[in-house]
Scaffold this motif. Structure first.
Motif, PDB file in Angstrom:
ATOM      1  N   VAL A  29       7.096  -0.530 -10.184  1.00 32.74           N
ATOM      2  CA  VAL A  29       7.241   1.141 -10.350  1.00 32.74           C
ATOM      3  C   VAL A  29       8.588   1.380 -11.301  1.00 32.74           C
ATOM      4  N   GLY A  30       8.323   1.471 -12.195  1.00 34.19           N
ATOM      5  CA  GLY A  30       9.630   1.772 -13.314  1.00 34.19           C
ATOM      6  C   GLY A  30      10.259   3.329 -12.897  1.00 34.19           C
ATOM      7  N   GLN A  31       9.451   4.511 -12.993  1.00 28.52           N
ATOM      8  CA  GLN A  31       9.776   5.740 -12.600  1.00 28.52           C
ATOM      9  C   GLN A  31       8.749   5.980 -11.710  1.00 28.52           C
ATOM     10  N   PHE A  32       9.215   7.377 -10.906  1.00 24.17           N
ATOM     11  CA  PHE A  32       8.349   7.618  -9.955  1.00 24.17           C
ATOM     12  C   PHE A  32       8.504   9.302  -9.525  1.00 24.17           C
ATOM     13  N   LYS A  33       7.514   9.983  -8.959  1.00 28.94           N
ATOM     14  CA  LYS A  33       7.732  11.480  -8.497  1.00 28.94           C
ATOM     15  C   LYS A  33       6.806  11.393  -7.347  1.00 28.94           C
ATOM     16  N   LEU A  34       7.134  12.039  -6.170  1.00 24.41           N
ATOM     17  CA  LEU A  34       5.912  12.496  -5.392  1.00 24.41           C
ATOM     18  C   LEU A  34       6.067  14.003  -5.165  1.00 24.41           C
ATOM     19  N   ILE A  35       4.795  14.425  -4.957  1.00 22.82           N
ATOM     20  CA  ILE A  35       4.670  15.952  -4.839  1.00 22.82           C
ATOM     21  C   ILE A  35       3.648  16.018  -3.618  1.00 22.82           C
ATOM     22  N   GLN A  36       3.896  16.615  -2.510  1.00 24.09           N
ATOM     23  CA  GLN A  36       3.476  16.819  -1.399  1.00 24.09           C
ATOM     24  C   GLN A  36       2.710  18.029  -1.445  1.00 24.09           C
ATOM     25  N   LEU A  65      -0.791  13.963  -0.793  1.00 24.34           N
ATOM     26  CA  LEU A  65       0.541  13.594  -1.639  1.00 24.34           C
ATOM     27  C   LEU A  65       0.045  12.758  -2.903  1.00 24.34           C
ATOM     28  N   GLU A  66       0.595  13.575  -3.966  1.00 19.99           N
ATOM     29  CA  GLU A  66       0.443  13.074  -5.359  1.00 19.99           C
ATOM     30  C   GLU A  66       1.620  12.052  -5.601  1.00 19.99           C
ATOM     31  N   VAL A  67       1.426  10.812  -6.101  1.00 21.32           N
ATOM     32  CA  VAL A  67       2.457   9.872  -6.622  1.00 21.32           C
ATOM     33  C   VAL A  67       2.129   9.591  -8.010  1.00 21.32           C
ATOM     34  N   GLN A  68       3.153  10.139  -8.655  1.00 19.76           N
ATOM     35  CA  GLN A  68       3.291   9.853 -10.174  1.00 19.76           C
ATOM     36  C   GLN A  68       4.147   8.494 -10.565  1.00 19.76           C
ATOM     37  N   VAL A  69       3.451   7.682 -11.114  1.00 19.55           N
ATOM     38  CA  VAL A  69       4.358   6.379 -11.391  1.00 19.55           C
ATOM     39  C   VAL A  69       4.305   6.037 -12.954  1.00 19.55           C
ATOM     40  N   VAL A  70       5.382   5.616 -13.475  1.00 24.06           N
ATOM     41  CA  VAL A  70       5.464   5.145 -14.631  1.00 24.06           C
ATOM     42  C   VAL A  70       5.702   3.711 -14.615  1.00 24.06           C
ATOM     43  N   PRO A  71       4.545   2.781 -14.841  1.00 21.95           N
ATOM     44  CA  PRO A  71       4.525   1.604 -14.382  1.00 21.95           C
ATOM     45  C   PRO A  71       5.338   0.533 -15.371  1.00 21.95           C
ATOM     46  N   ASP A  72       5.953  -0.444 -14.796  1.00 20.22           N
ATOM     47  CA  ASP A  72       6.466  -1.381 -15.784  1.00 20.22           C
ATOM     48  C   ASP A  72       5.548  -2.690 -15.785  1.00 20.22           C
ATOM     49  N   THR A  73       6.028  -3.816 -16.209  1.00 21.81           N
ATOM     50  CA  THR A  73       5.428  -5.114 -16.429  1.00 21.81           C
ATOM     51  C   THR A  73       4.671  -5.721 -15.235  1.00 21.81           C
ATOM     52  N   TYR A  74       5.503  -5.505 -14.059  1.00 19.29           N
ATOM     53  CA  TYR A  74       5.088  -5.960 -12.692  1.00 19.29           C
ATOM     54  C   TYR A  74       3.917  -5.135 -12.010  1.00 19.29           C
ATOM     55  N   ASP A 114      -2.498  -4.485  -8.802  1.00 13.71           N
ATOM     56  CA  ASP A 114      -3.377  -3.996  -7.725  1.00 13.71           C
ATOM     57  C   ASP A 114      -2.438  -4.320  -6.401  1.00 13.71           C
ATOM     58  N   GLU A 115      -1.481  -5.304  -6.292  1.00 15.92           N
ATOM     59  CA  GLU A 115      -0.896  -5.398  -5.008  1.00 15.92           C
ATOM     60  C   GLU A 115       0.127  -4.433  -4.919  1.00 15.92           C
ATOM     61  N   ALA A 116       0.763  -3.858  -6.225  1.00 18.14           N
ATOM     62  CA  ALA A 116       1.697  -3.107  -6.168  1.00 18.14           C
ATOM     63  C   ALA A 116       1.148  -1.685  -5.826  1.00 18.14           C
ATOM     64  N   ARG A 117      -0.009  -1.313  -6.202  1.00 23.54           N
ATOM     65  CA  ARG A 117      -0.411  -0.086  -5.800  1.00 23.54           C
ATOM     66  C   ARG A 117      -0.952  -0.132  -4.175  1.00 23.54           C
ATOM     67  N   ALA A 118      -1.163  -1.335  -3.615  1.00 22.25           N
ATOM     68  CA  ALA A 118      -1.679  -1.330  -2.307  1.00 22.25           C
ATOM     69  C   ALA A 118      -0.374  -1.364  -1.306  1.00 22.25           C
ATOM     70  N   ALA A 119       0.764  -1.931  -2.050  1.00 23.32           N
ATOM     71  CA  ALA A 119       2.074  -1.662  -1.403  1.00 23.32           C
ATOM     72  C   ALA A 119       2.466  -0.149  -1.242  1.00 23.32           C
ATOM     73  N   VAL A 120       2.277   0.765  -2.294  1.00 24.39           N
ATOM     74  CA  VAL A 120       2.754   1.904  -2.294  1.00 24.39           C
ATOM     75  C   VAL A 120       1.878   2.639  -1.296  1.00 24.39           C
ATOM     76  N   ILE A 121       0.320   2.483  -1.144  1.00 23.83           N
ATOM     77  CA  ILE A 121      -0.103   3.130  -0.157  1.00 23.83           C
ATOM     78  C   ILE A 121       0.339   2.635   1.382  1.00 23.83           C
ATOM     79  N   ARG A 122       0.331   1.261   1.499  1.00 22.93           N
ATOM     80  CA  ARG A 122       0.883   1.090   2.697  1.00 22.93           C
ATOM     81  C   ARG A 122       1.962   1.489   3.367  1.00 22.93           C
ATOM     82  N   GLY A 123       3.070   1.749   2.605  1.00 22.16           N
ATOM     83  CA  GLY A 123       4.379   2.168   2.778  1.00 22.16           C
ATOM     84  C   GLY A 123       4.392   3.562   3.108  1.00 22.16           C
ATOM     85  N   LEU A 124       3.755   4.417   2.242  1.00 22.97           N
ATOM     86  CA  LEU A 124       3.578   5.871   2.360  1.00 22.97           C
ATOM     87  C   LEU A 124       2.748   6.225   3.578  1.00 22.97           C
TER      88      LEU A 124
END
Length: 458
Positions: A379-386, A392-401, A404-414
């Motif tokens: 997750v390079g940059q982000f913004k969350l809009i409820q 919840l809308e999650v805007q992400v500017v992804p970096d090289t890392y 799919d696991e990063a996406r899953a981690a975002v979902i689990r955490g939120l």
């Protein structure tokens, strides 16, 4: 190229005099009054409050009607209102200010009246009016606080602030004026990587003594410098001042690490004015000479932490009396370690729109979800809009890392924070646009906060 500080200071004095703004006389006054005792400061505030209320009674029919209803007219005329008497008046909000503007504005105020528009980041933009006294008070308050950090009027500053993309003739004249008073303006509306590279180089060449800008924009620039491996060498720099939005702890740590100097928080709003500034002792000092600040819950009762309700003592052009700011602050009983008679605010917690509401009704500070995103690689940059309590809308500017696991981690955490039934819309973007004001907000909630903020989770 900069000019000598004494020259810039004199140009600034001439400009303020030409605009009929009493900035420097007010600065001299603030230098004196900051050392008043608490009792003397209360007397000072009481005198100015009575002048404001007498002005409102004479020139603002909307306020006059409320003063009549509260039975305060004779007390106002006698100049005998105490700050504690304000509780007899109902509060006002943005809707009141917007819908009753012609019943509020004193268009013949000495020095003239000037329209202005709030940024609208709360979802409720407001056209309001101010006079020369309000302009001078904001400028003088900022100059006084700069002196706390060893920065004198006329010394080089950088402003990371909103600016038009295309410069008109008037804008070019303003740019020349900025240089003559040793101010370098960088455009917070354009924070592309190429522009930020240019900004860092411009800062090196300018070698400012102070940097001032939106908290989120300065944090974004610092993160960009660190990602580039850029080492900033700014030997003259004494302080970075953030404004416009709450400064989160991770932003403060990042900015201080990259710029190598302390961060000073400024608390203010376009409609309410400049209300508090941070001193080198680490405390947020209220502009007691220009503002009374009540901290109230949703029912209007005084609380330790709640909404800041302000009375601006320099708002004669359009009086803001018991005005609900939508900001959540925490009061402090401490005294200023520096010995000033100014009231200490513990912190500005955030706007009511900077809180997330969970499905079970819990109200959570934005940090609760910010920390989830910050902990996910990719997750390079982000913004969350409820958009709703369960969406919840999650805007992400992804970096090289990002994967799919990063996406899953975002979902689990939120979902762990906000409930397993939370619907998440994860959008991958090349860039996240700033708000219309130029700020880069991490969290925006469109879910109303009910029942006060006593249950805020931090």
């Amino acid at each position: 190229m900069s000019v000598p500080a004494w020259f810039a200071r004199n140009v600034f004095r001439l400009q303020e005099a030409a605009m009929h703004r009493p900035t420097f006389p007010m600065l001299e006054e603030l230098e004196r009054t900051q050392w008043l005792s608490r009792d003397d400061m209360l007397d000072y505030q009481t005198g100015h409050l009575n002048v404001l209320l007498q002005t409102a009674l004479a020139h603002s029919p909307w306020h006059a009607s409320r003063l009549h209803t509260a039975g305060l007219v004779e007390t106002v005329r006698a100049g005998a209102v105490l700050p504690s008497d304000l509780s007899r008046l109902p509060t006002m909000d943005k809707r009141d200010a917007r819908e009753n503007v012609e019943q509020l504005v004193w268009r013949d105020v000495p020095g003239g009246v000037f329209p202005y528009t709030t940024g609208g980041s709360s979802g409720e933009p407001l056209i309001f009016h101010f006079g020369r006294a309000r302009q001078a008070a904001d400028a003088a308050g900022r100059l006084r606080a700069r002196r706390w950090w060893g920065v004198e009027p006329g010394e080089r500053e950088v402003y990371l602030w909103g600016a038009p993309v295309e410069l008109s003739k008037t804008d070019r004249i303003k740019t020349l004026r900025d240089r003559l008073v040793n101010q370098l303006l960088l455009n917070a509306f354009d924070m592309s990587p190429a522009c930020m590279d240019e900004y860092l180089e411009a800062m090196r060449a300018w070698n400012p003594k102070a940097i001032y800008g939106y908290a989120s924009s300065l944090a974004l620039l610092a993160a960009h410098a660190e990602a580039r491996g850029t080492r900033l060498r700014l030997p003259a720099l004494r302080v970075v001042s953030t404004t416009g939005e709450p400064l989160f702890p991770h932003q403060r740590e990042l900015i201080e690490r990259v710029f190598g100097v302390p961060v000073s928080v400024e608390y203010g709003a376009r409609d309410a004015g400049l209300m508090a500034l941070q001193s080198p002792d680490g405390v947020l000092l209220q502009m007691c000479e220009t503002h009374l600040i009540e901290v109230l819950d949703a029912a209007g009762n005084p609380v330790e932490e709640g909404e800041a309700v302000i009375t601006s003592l320099v708002s004669a052009a359009q009086p803001f009396i018991r005005y609900r700011t939508g900001d959540v602050v925490r009061h402090s009983g401490r005294n200023d370690p520096g010995g000033r008679g100014l009231t200490v605010l513990d912190t500005v917690v955030g706007r009511q729109t900077d809180f997330i509401v969970a499905a079970d009704g819990r109200i959570m500070h934005a940090l609760a979800v910010i920390y989830v995103l910050r902990a996910v690689p990719g997750v390079g940059q982000f913004k969350l809009i409820q958009h709703a309590i369960d969406r919840l809308e999650v805007q992400v500017v992804p970096d090289t890392y990002w994967n799919d696991e990063a996406r899953a981690a975002v979902i689990r955490g939120l979902q762990a924070r906000l409930g397993t039934k939370l619907a998440l819309d994860i959008r991958l973007l090349d860039a996240i646009a700033p708000e219309a004001s130029g700020k880069h907000r991490y969290v925006v909630s469109h879910v109303p906060v009910h029942g006060g903020l006593a249950q805020v989770g931090r």
